[in-house]
Scaffold this motif. Structure first.
Motif, PDB file in Angstrom:
ATOM      1  N   GLU A 124      46.998 -63.588 -24.343  1.00 47.03           N
ATOM      2  CA  GLU A 124      47.973 -64.160 -25.079  1.00 47.03           C
ATOM      3  C   GLU A 124      48.421 -65.290 -24.888  1.00 47.03           C
ATOM      4  N   GLN A 125      48.617 -65.859 -24.067  1.00 49.57           N
ATOM      5  CA  GLN A 125      49.497 -66.820 -23.047  1.00 49.57           C
ATOM      6  C   GLN A 125      48.308 -67.855 -22.932  1.00 49.57           C
ATOM      7  N   VAL A 126      47.625 -67.642 -23.100  1.00 44.29           N
ATOM      8  CA  VAL A 126      45.814 -68.251 -22.231  1.00 44.29           C
ATOM      9  C   VAL A 126      45.408 -68.929 -23.176  1.00 44.29           C
ATOM     10  N   PHE A 127      44.680 -66.991 -24.219  1.00 43.75           N
ATOM     11  CA  PHE A 127      43.689 -68.083 -25.890  1.00 43.75           C
ATOM     12  C   PHE A 127      44.752 -67.770 -26.889  1.00 43.75           C
ATOM     13  N   ALA A 128      44.275 -68.383 -27.576  1.00 45.55           N
ATOM     14  CA  ALA A 128      44.903 -68.758 -28.896  1.00 45.55           C
ATOM     15  C   ALA A 128      44.474 -67.938 -29.726  1.00 45.55           C
ATOM     16  N   ALA A 129      45.420 -67.363 -31.279  1.00 44.28           N
ATOM     17  CA  ALA A 129      45.144 -65.854 -31.849  1.00 44.28           C
ATOM     18  C   ALA A 129      43.933 -65.606 -31.832  1.00 44.28           C
ATOM     19  N   ASP A 130      43.455 -66.799 -32.969  1.00 45.24           N
ATOM     20  CA  ASP A 130      41.505 -67.191 -33.245  1.00 45.24           C
ATOM     21  C   ASP A 130      40.856 -67.289 -32.134  1.00 45.24           C
ATOM     22  N   ALA A 131      40.759 -66.799 -30.671  1.00 43.79           N
ATOM     23  CA  ALA A 131      39.848 -67.896 -29.545  1.00 43.79           C
ATOM     24  C   ALA A 131      38.604 -66.890 -30.180  1.00 43.79           C
ATOM     25  N   ARG A 132      37.466 -67.501 -29.274  1.00 44.63           N
ATOM     26  CA  ARG A 132      36.228 -66.799 -29.187  1.00 44.63           C
ATOM     27  C   ARG A 132      35.534 -66.530 -27.588  1.00 44.63           C
ATOM     28  N   PHE A 133      34.925 -65.847 -27.203  1.00 45.39           N
ATOM     29  CA  PHE A 133      34.241 -65.814 -26.250  1.00 45.39           C
ATOM     30  C   PHE A 133      33.138 -65.281 -26.654  1.00 45.39           C
ATOM     31  N   ARG A 134      32.311 -66.245 -25.994  1.00 40.06           N
ATOM     32  CA  ARG A 134      30.223 -65.535 -26.004  1.00 40.06           C
ATOM     33  C   ARG A 134      30.075 -65.918 -25.082  1.00 40.06           C
ATOM     34  N   ASP A 135      28.514 -64.809 -24.789  1.00 40.43           N
ATOM     35  CA  ASP A 135      28.376 -65.075 -23.354  1.00 40.43           C
ATOM     36  C   ASP A 135      26.862 -64.009 -24.010  1.00 40.43           C
ATOM     37  N   PRO A 136      25.094 -63.573 -23.446  1.00 41.03           N
ATOM     38  CA  PRO A 136      24.483 -63.258 -23.991  1.00 41.03           C
ATOM     39  C   PRO A 136      24.627 -61.878 -24.027  1.00 41.03           C
ATOM     40  N   PHE A 137      26.018 -61.580 -24.466  1.00 40.21           N
ATOM     41  CA  PHE A 137      25.994 -59.906 -24.895  1.00 40.21           C
ATOM     42  C   PHE A 137      27.240 -59.622 -25.990  1.00 40.21           C
ATOM     43  N   ASN A 138      28.238 -60.562 -25.983  1.00 37.18           N
ATOM     44  CA  ASN A 138      28.545 -60.848 -26.824  1.00 37.18           C
ATOM     45  C   ASN A 138      29.757 -62.058 -27.538  1.00 37.18           C
ATOM     46  N   ASP A 139      29.901 -61.796 -28.522  1.00 39.05           N
ATOM     47  CA  ASP A 139      30.895 -62.530 -29.674  1.00 39.05           C
ATOM     48  C   ASP A 139      32.095 -62.214 -30.171  1.00 39.05           C
ATOM     49  N   ALA A 140      33.133 -62.806 -28.970  1.00 37.10           N
ATOM     50  CA  ALA A 140      34.346 -61.882 -29.669  1.00 37.10           C
ATOM     51  C   ALA A 140      35.248 -63.128 -30.122  1.00 37.10           C
TER      52      ALA A 140
END
Length: 143
Positions: A26-42
């Protein structure tokens, strides 16, 4: 424009990430942050954290290292190497890739999008799938 300090802090966070750092997302990412790689789209900091919780559950060892980076406006481009040893395995896999990381004005990350060749760097190392992937690559390759 993102500060060079914010980018350096983010790089340090990932290069030294341990399971004990998961509550700090929570200190690094915004509440609505997105992380995507070939296996995930969080989407959302909780979903992003779950991606890394699973990674820690699936590996015995990992090492993330940024080889170089560039910054343009609120976006950083990171060229990286990720070494992982899957749980219960002896072979360490090395994945080379890059990512784009978007920052808000306050330095929090709104998006981290990884780009790497999962076929040649991961799938081809698997016993059954790997032989099929190598066969397909040979059939469609120009050289």
């Amino acid at each position: 424009m993102v500060s060079r300090d914010a980018v350096a802090t983010y790089i340090d966070f990932f290069e030294n990430l341990t399971p004990e750092d998961l509550p700090r997302f929570e200190q690094v990412f915004a509440a609505d942050a997105r992380f995507r790689d070939p296996f995930n789209d969080a989407r959302g900091v909780e979903a992003v954290r779950r991606v890394f919780e699973k990674m820690f559950a699936d590996v015995d060892d990992h090492r993330f290292r940024v080889l170089d980076h560039a910054v343009d406006g609120n976006r950083a481009y990171l060229n990286w190497e990720f070494r992982i040893t899957p749980r219960g395995k002896k072979q360490t896999l090395t994945i080379l890739g890059m990512c784009t990381v978007d920052f808000r004005e306050d330095g929090k990350v709104t998006a981290h999008i990884d780009h790497y060749d999962a076929a040649s760097q991961l799938y081809e190392s698997l016993p059954l799938i790997g032989s099929l992937m190598r066969f397909i690559r040979r059939k469609i390759a120009a050289v």
